[in-house]
Design a protein around this motif. Structure first.
Motif, PDB file in Angstrom:
ATOM      1  N   LEU A 192     -53.940   2.458  25.759  1.00  0.00           N
ATOM      2  CA  LEU A 192     -54.947   2.262  26.803  1.00  0.00           C
ATOM      3  C   LEU A 192     -55.625   3.607  26.995  1.00  0.00           C
ATOM      4  CD1 LEU A 192     -52.838   0.091  29.262  1.00  0.00           C
ATOM      5  CD2 LEU A 192     -54.679  -0.687  27.773  1.00  0.00           C
ATOM      6  N   THR A 193     -56.803   3.737  26.396  1.00  0.00           N
ATOM      7  CA  THR A 193     -57.436   5.042  26.421  1.00  0.00           C
ATOM      8  C   THR A 193     -58.910   4.925  26.780  1.00  0.00           C
ATOM      9  OG1 THR A 193     -57.806   7.033  25.112  1.00  0.00           O
ATOM     10  CG2 THR A 193     -57.580   4.995  23.892  1.00  0.00           C
ATOM     11  N   LYS A 194     -59.677   5.970  26.482  1.00  0.00           N
ATOM     12  CA  LYS A 194     -61.049   6.042  26.965  1.00  0.00           C
ATOM     13  C   LYS A 194     -62.014   5.625  25.857  1.00  0.00           C
ATOM     14  CE  LYS A 194     -64.171   9.822  28.126  1.00  0.00           C
ATOM     15  NZ  LYS A 194     -64.912   9.689  29.366  1.00  0.00           N
ATOM     16  N   SER A 195     -63.050   4.888  26.238  1.00  0.00           N
ATOM     17  CA  SER A 195     -64.062   4.481  25.267  1.00  0.00           C
ATOM     18  C   SER A 195     -64.956   5.670  24.942  1.00  0.00           C
ATOM     19  CB  SER A 195     -64.900   3.339  25.847  1.00  0.00           C
ATOM     20  OG  SER A 195     -65.873   2.945  24.917  1.00  0.00           O
ATOM     21  N   PRO A 197     -67.807   5.810  22.529  1.00  0.00           N
ATOM     22  CA  PRO A 197     -68.591   5.093  21.520  1.00  0.00           C
ATOM     23  C   PRO A 197     -69.260   6.041  20.532  1.00  0.00           C
ATOM     24  CG  PRO A 197     -69.628   4.923  23.677  1.00  0.00           C
ATOM     25  CD  PRO A 197     -68.343   5.642  23.860  1.00  0.00           C
ATOM     26  N   ARG A 201     -67.249  -0.112  17.052  1.00  0.00           N
ATOM     27  CA  ARG A 201     -67.280  -0.688  18.389  1.00  0.00           C
ATOM     28  C   ARG A 201     -65.857  -0.758  18.950  1.00  0.00           C
ATOM     29  NH1 ARG A 201     -69.282  -5.165  16.828  1.00  0.00           N
ATOM     30  NH2 ARG A 201     -71.518  -4.968  17.070  1.00  0.00           N
ATOM     31  N   ASP A 202     -65.725  -0.433  20.240  1.00  0.00           N
ATOM     32  CA  ASP A 202     -64.406  -0.450  20.881  1.00  0.00           C
ATOM     33  C   ASP A 202     -64.033  -1.840  21.396  1.00  0.00           C
ATOM     34  OD1 ASP A 202     -63.607   2.273  20.798  1.00  0.00           O
ATOM     35  OD2 ASP A 202     -64.967   2.760  22.440  1.00  0.00           O
ATOM     36  N   PHE A 203     -62.748  -2.157  21.344  1.00  0.00           N
ATOM     37  CA  PHE A 203     -62.222  -3.233  22.175  1.00  0.00           C
ATOM     38  C   PHE A 203     -61.995  -2.668  23.566  1.00  0.00           C
ATOM     39  CE2 PHE A 203     -60.840  -5.167  18.127  1.00  0.00           C
ATOM     40  CZ  PHE A 203     -61.239  -6.473  18.354  1.00  0.00           C
ATOM     41  N   LEU A 204     -62.395  -3.400  24.589  1.00  0.00           N
ATOM     42  CA  LEU A 204     -62.259  -2.906  25.957  1.00  0.00           C
ATOM     43  C   LEU A 204     -61.212  -3.712  26.731  1.00  0.00           C
ATOM     44  CD1 LEU A 204     -65.984  -2.321  26.990  1.00  0.00           C
ATOM     45  CD2 LEU A 204     -64.348  -0.683  26.043  1.00  0.00           C
ATOM     46  N   VAL A 205     -60.612  -3.045  27.703  1.00  0.00           N
ATOM     47  CA  VAL A 205     -59.590  -3.664  28.551  1.00  0.00           C
ATOM     48  C   VAL A 205     -59.967  -3.383  30.006  1.00  0.00           C
ATOM     49  CG1 VAL A 205     -57.131  -3.762  29.106  1.00  0.00           C
ATOM     50  CG2 VAL A 205     -57.853  -3.155  26.781  1.00  0.00           C
ATOM     51  N   PHE A 214     -62.969   0.519  32.574  1.00  0.00           N
ATOM     52  CA  PHE A 214     -62.328  -0.087  31.410  1.00  0.00           C
ATOM     53  C   PHE A 214     -61.520   0.941  30.632  1.00  0.00           C
ATOM     54  CE2 PHE A 214     -65.875  -2.643  32.557  1.00  0.00           C
ATOM     55  CZ  PHE A 214     -65.535  -3.945  32.246  1.00  0.00           C
ATOM     56  N   TYR A 215     -60.411   0.486  30.082  1.00  0.00           N
ATOM     57  CA  TYR A 215     -59.745   1.229  29.020  1.00  0.00           C
ATOM     58  C   TYR A 215     -60.378   0.781  27.698  1.00  0.00           C
ATOM     59  CZ  TYR A 215     -55.943   1.688  32.486  1.00  0.00           C
ATOM     60  OH  TYR A 215     -55.188   1.927  33.600  1.00  0.00           O
ATOM     61  N   LEU A 217     -59.141   0.290  23.512  1.00  0.00           N
ATOM     62  CA  LEU A 217     -58.049   0.404  22.542  1.00  0.00           C
ATOM     63  C   LEU A 217     -58.466   1.431  21.488  1.00  0.00           C
ATOM     64  CD1 LEU A 217     -57.096  -3.379  22.144  1.00  0.00           C
ATOM     65  CD2 LEU A 217     -56.076  -1.663  23.638  1.00  0.00           C
ATOM     66  N   ARG A 535     -68.181  12.417  27.117  1.00  0.00           N
ATOM     67  CA  ARG A 535     -67.367  11.661  26.169  1.00  0.00           C
ATOM     68  C   ARG A 535     -66.176  12.448  25.638  1.00  0.00           C
ATOM     69  NH1 ARG A 535     -71.545   9.053  22.015  1.00  0.00           N
ATOM     70  NH2 ARG A 535     -73.242   8.649  23.489  1.00  0.00           N
TER      71      ARG A 535
ATOM     72  N   LEU B 204     -56.013  -8.000  29.635  1.00  0.00           N
ATOM     73  CA  LEU B 204     -56.868  -8.879  28.826  1.00  0.00           C
ATOM     74  C   LEU B 204     -57.891  -8.070  28.031  1.00  0.00           C
ATOM     75  CD1 LEU B 204     -57.609 -11.829  31.290  1.00  0.00           C
ATOM     76  CD2 LEU B 204     -55.813 -11.657  29.551  1.00  0.00           C
ATOM     77  N   VAL B 205     -58.286  -8.618  26.894  1.00  0.00           N
ATOM     78  CA  VAL B 205     -59.277  -7.989  26.027  1.00  0.00           C
ATOM     79  C   VAL B 205     -60.345  -9.028  25.705  1.00  0.00           C
ATOM     80  CG1 VAL B 205     -59.645  -6.781  23.835  1.00  0.00           C
ATOM     81  CG2 VAL B 205     -57.422  -6.593  24.999  1.00  0.00           C
ATOM     82  N   GLU B 255     -48.245   0.971  29.905  1.00  0.00           N
ATOM     83  CA  GLU B 255     -47.806   0.770  28.525  1.00  0.00           C
ATOM     84  C   GLU B 255     -46.489   1.508  28.349  1.00  0.00           C
ATOM     85  OE1 GLU B 255     -50.081   2.733  25.342  1.00  0.00           O
ATOM     86  OE2 GLU B 255     -51.496   3.451  26.826  1.00  0.00           O
ATOM     87  N   LYS B 578     -49.580   7.889  31.837  1.00  0.00           N
ATOM     88  CA  LYS B 578     -50.572   7.633  32.877  1.00  0.00           C
ATOM     89  C   LYS B 578     -49.940   7.927  34.243  1.00  0.00           C
ATOM     90  CE  LYS B 578     -53.396   4.872  30.050  1.00  0.00           C
ATOM     91  NZ  LYS B 578     -52.540   5.088  28.869  1.00  0.00           N
ATOM     92  N   ALA B 589     -59.476   8.122  31.347  1.00  0.00           N
ATOM     93  CA  ALA B 589     -59.399   6.656  31.259  1.00  0.00           C
ATOM     94  C   ALA B 589     -58.652   6.095  32.465  1.00  0.00           C
ATOM     95  CB  ALA B 589     -58.676   6.234  29.984  1.00  0.00           C
ATOM     96  N   PRO B 590     -59.013   4.901  32.971  1.00  0.00           N
ATOM     97  CA  PRO B 590     -60.153   4.080  32.549  1.00  0.00           C
ATOM     98  C   PRO B 590     -61.456   4.678  33.047  1.00  0.00           C
ATOM     99  CG  PRO B 590     -59.110   3.085  34.456  1.00  0.00           C
ATOM    100  CD  PRO B 590     -58.282   4.281  34.079  1.00  0.00           C
ATOM    101  N   ASP B 591     -62.551   4.295  32.401  1.00  0.00           N
ATOM    102  CA  ASP B 591     -63.831   4.898  32.748  1.00  0.00           C
ATOM    103  C   ASP B 591     -64.913   3.813  32.688  1.00  0.00           C
ATOM    104  OD1 ASP B 591     -65.666   6.819  33.416  1.00  0.00           O
ATOM    105  OD2 ASP B 591     -65.295   8.080  31.668  1.00  0.00           O
TER     106      ASP B 591
END
Lengths: 611, 611
Positions: A192-195, A197, A201-205, A214-215, A217, A535, B204-205, B255, B578, B589-591
């Motif tokens: 669970l980390t930082k997007s 970009p 493309r990131d998967f977001l949580v 959002f986190y 992946l 970023r 969730l993703v 996590e 975390k 994160a989260p951001d």
């Protein structure tokens, strides 16, 4: 897609037949019983692979993960037992106890590891039942992959699949052994980390605790492993899951596994040396193959000779550039291309003069996939040259072309003229296609190659900006640092890719460890100071507090495993893969969720899939 | 919270001072140079731990992950070198070359592993700079955890933290060695999977390809490992990341890492045996401690004697029930409770008669946290009993209480009367508090314990339904299967928890492998056939095709590692943890993410955090 259950069950009588495991203690695995056990009592458990009543004697092949063995239920031991054994069906789960005997002469099964012996059953417990299978547990399965993925618990019972997964298990252990011996520390990095970009493309949580945040992946542990170097761990590794929400071309998975490592106080050769050790050990210990010297080729040479930075050098069919001839000739198509900065390259398909017009048309369509607008050709026959384009060239030009391509009678030469990337993409793929057509690739050969001296940046036409060819943490070559801001296109990167049989299986680089250089690279790729801070602020911050010179690499474990096992698809070396569209057909993921779940996450759906 | 950069940099002159690594080849790690190297040339690289100019000679402690060594820059070797060394500051990154010499007699540093020797530098390369640190790289750090987490790359340089992470690395390897030796296969299970809301809340993703659908991150590999057993892998393990979106009480992480395993054709003892092997090997190889016989205690006994299913049995202070006395006495508070189905339990705090009124009030407040409405007490003094409640009891009743609690002069007895869970929660926590107060817990002791015979279900008052105490895939005891639908509260589970020093470090069970029993359990917990199919259809389906008897377990690796290292918080054994509110203070994160990212995922935010 919600799970479509069969609504079939085995109940009543069959359930009543089932027994508990009780005090049963397995003594051996099925596949490991051998002639040295003859006369011994064994207790085995597993699945009924096949079973048949042969004149009042029941012969059952019992299977577990190690293999199969023949069990004999004979009235000579117990009539009652034979009656019970007659009720067995394929894939029932049983435990048996019996004596190992040598098979009667002439009934040995040389195909089976245990084919010399059989077990005369004295006890039988039926532990569980099975419905008739949707497909047999058999290596040459005839059903589509969708059915296999839906019933993955059956698909994985097939010997080939089980062996793939066990092979992969061994691959993990050997890989870790090498890293452990070399003083690397295994460290887990966050999921669970930082997007950030940049790249895929990131998967977001969505975060429940921080509404609207959002986190992401991780696409790789890249920044964390660099931070670990700044922290002084010196040598790090991890077999890490990574995530990319990309359109799943060809043989990609949204989640994939990477052998990831990083080292401090090193240069390219140090990292490449470790990677080679890993690869050599894997081939040696898993396949008994010694990998020889691994050649190193520059990016420029690979592009020039093969049109790609991941060439399969197990065969020839190399590309030759004829731009110098093309720009002087009177063939308008070639002239226009060269005048607009394009190039012309050609390959000589040895013995290809026999290709029909239809076959040449098909190849023309094929290069069209890669953007080539045409495929010019010259056949060299004993009656002279046949070609629609030869008339536009002087004899001197033609002779130079034939000489450069080492053309002989029986050959066909193919030409593509276009922008460099189109020419290279078209001809490198044509080369592979022709290589397969003519069966030039020796599958028994292992072809490993390092590609080095990559350009640091490539120009992104759409966004009108420079982009990092690898990633923006890759160090430029020391001698090119001065050119960073003035002439980014000329800067070479301290990057290296490992290519195995024409597939990139690993890549890495020496990283930037100085704050001033990292800031310049961010500037080249068009990040403002503010964006860079937003970023990658934590990386820039870390570089201020004593970051050591460092570099590393990552292997694509799924791909490497598939190549080593001779599998076409990485899905066959992953226990629970997703389809090309990112679905898990076993569980039905992704799926709808309850409205309360979304409410807690402070999000709502803007568009629902049409069923 | 966006990343709050310091906007401080070291540039200009300092940058110009930096050199490239060039051909420098490290020969040793700092901490490994010893008297046996005296007279040898070494090349070292690392961080300036401290540096001082002592009468024209510069003494620098150079540090890497293995330890520190003293480097001497002496004018006897080179005046120029000394001048360069004078520019060094804490945490600069350097490479040096020099000769190992014995330290002059009387200047040895016995605190340092390398304290007998020093290196007379002949070359020095300054590779990178450092800003002054926000806190020193020192084991007794004085700053708050937030600062440590934000500058994790500095925090991890501290010896204690680095040793924790290296210890954890060894823990992974030993754990895997045990499983490999025992014939287990390491298999990776998916991270992008299906939400099956039962138990904790899922992360969730959102799916980009399937609008309105979501993946869930796994709370554990539970269902996949069961599927692997159905597939016939027989013995599976994985060191797996798991995710739970819970309110982060105490020392939890969103996590966390789990040592996960599963076996076929086994009973409780087989699984427990493997778990014991892992624990014994870890303690033996990492701490040199032999763990003796591990006692097994029933859930009922643990609850009765300690009020908890994870008792720390390194000390006494056991709970005694006096409900039978309470229900007959004339103390109204006790009577009311017992008449409403409540219970009364007590503990004897030996020698506690000296507690002041204030101290007793504080303890009363303390048990209030767990819902206890009061804390009755009796002091046994040489002047007789002191107590606000003693007057409500007959002499016979009092004598029976004193006898049952083995009360002697100098003791204080505490009583809680309430519903059983409140009594047990209050008194088990009071027991721990008193145990610490009186220093009854021997921290040098390792206290391992199995708890077995758990109830299968517990009644959920809020939802007015039965709930699985472990999870609904846990098998009921064979002899209790018949009671499943009639009397769920009486059904015991084939579950076992491992308790280490009063902390649950592992738990598991023999699973349900029969479709008919699994369906019944789903019914007990209130799932309709349709809901069961919707959520767990793939499991029910798998159970139809020859599922073997199987069971397994999982260890909480973070917790186990923390206990073994004597750390209070699991955050100190996780490289990038975390906060309690789920933030990564290093990366931020989260951001927030870009609106285009959400659009592609077909979601929008319904509520934004106020900054």
């Amino acid at each position: 897609m919600t799970y479509n259950s069969q609504a079939k069950s085995l109940k009543g009588e069959v359930i009543k037949m089932l027994e508990h495991l009780g005090e049963f203690e397995r003594t051996s695995y099925c596949g490991e019983v051998s002639a040295s056990d003859i006369g011994k009592k064994v207790k085995l458990a597993g699945w009924v692979d096949t079973t048949r009543d042969h004149g009042g004697v029941v012969f059952t092949d019992l299977r577990d993960r190690t293999g199969k063995i023949q069990i004999v239920f004979s009235p000579e031991i117990s009539e009652e037992l034979v009656e019970k054994a007659k009720k067995l069906k394929d894939e029932y789960v049983v435990a048996i106890e019996g004596e190992v005997r040598r098979r009667p002469s002439g009934t040995e099964n040389p195909k089976l590891k245990t084919g010399e012996v059989e077990v005369y059953a004295e006890k039988l417990k039926i532990l569980n039942k099975s419905l008739p299978l949707p497909f047999p547990v058999d290596d040459d399965v005839k059903v589509g992959e969708d059915i296999r993925l839906k019933y993955r618990f059956l698909d994985l019972r097939r010997k080939k699949m089980m062996d793939n997964i066990i092979f992969r298990h061994k691959l993990y252990q050997i890989t870790r052994n090498v890293f452990n011996e070399e003083g690397f520390i295994e460290i887990e990095t966050p999921f669970l980390t930082k997007s950030t970009p940049e790249g895929a493309r990131d998967f977001l949580v969505p975060s429940r605790i921080y509404p609207g945040k959002f986190y992401a992946l991780p696409q790789s542990p890249q920044l964390f492993k660099q931070i670990l170097m700044v922290a002084g761990f010196d040598r790090y590794y991890q077999i890490a899951r990574c995530f990319r929400d990309e359109d799943l071309r060809a043989d990609r998975q949204p989640e994939f596994t990477q052998v990831d490592f990083e080292m401090s106080f090193v240069r390219e050769k140090d990292v490449m040396n470790i990677a080679e050790k890993v690869l050599r050990r894997l081939y040696k210990e898993l396949l008994g193959i010694e990998i020889g010297e691994i050649p190193v080729m520059s990016y420029d040479e690979a592009m020039s000779r093969f049109g790609t930075d991941r060439p399969d050098t197990r065969f020839g069919l190399e590309l030759k550039e004829i731009t110098d001839i093309a720009e002087k000739c009177s063939f308008k198509v070639f002239r226009m291309v060269t005048e607009n900065g394009g190039i012309v390259k050609a390959i000589n398909f040895k013995g290809g003069a026999t290709l029909s017009r239809k076959e040449i048309d098909d190849l023309t369509k094929f290069v069209g996939i890669y953007g080539a607008k045409g495929l010019a050709w010259i056949k060299v026959t004993d009656k002279g040259l046949q070609s629609p384009i030869v008339k536009f060239f002087t004899e001197g030009e033609i002779n130079e072309i034939l000489k450069r391509l080492e053309a002989e009678v029986g050959d066909i030469l193919f030409f593509v003229a276009d922008k460099p990337d189109v020419v290279n993409a078209a001809l490198s793929n044509l080369r592979l296609k022709l290589g397969k057509m003519a069966d030039l690739i020796d599958d028994s050969k292992i072809n490993v190659l390092w590609i080095v001296d990559f350009p640091m940046f490539e120009w992104n036409e759409d966004e009108n900006r420079w982009e990092a060819l690898h990633h923006p943490f890759t160090s430029p070559k020391e001698e090119d640092v001065e050119k960073l801001l003035e002439d980014p296109g000329k800067v070479r990167a301290r990057a290296y890719d490992m290519v195995l049989n024409g597939v990139e299986v690993g890549g890495g680089s020496i990283r930037i460890y100085r704050e001033d250089i990292q800031e310049k690279v961010f500037k080249v790729i068009g990040l403002s100071d503010e964006e860079a801070k937003e970023r990658f602020g934590f990386l820039l911050e870390a570089l201020k507090y004593g970051a050591p010179p460092h570099g590393g690499m990552a292997f694509g474990l799924d791909r490497l495993c598939a190549i080593m096992r001779g599998e076409e698809s990485i899905r066959d070396v992953i226990a629970f893969p997703k389809t090309q569209r990112g679905q898990c057909l076993l569980t039905g993921a992704p799926d709808t969720v309850r409205p309360e779940q979304l409410e807690e996450l402070h999000i709502e759906i803007t568009k629902e899939e049409e069923e």
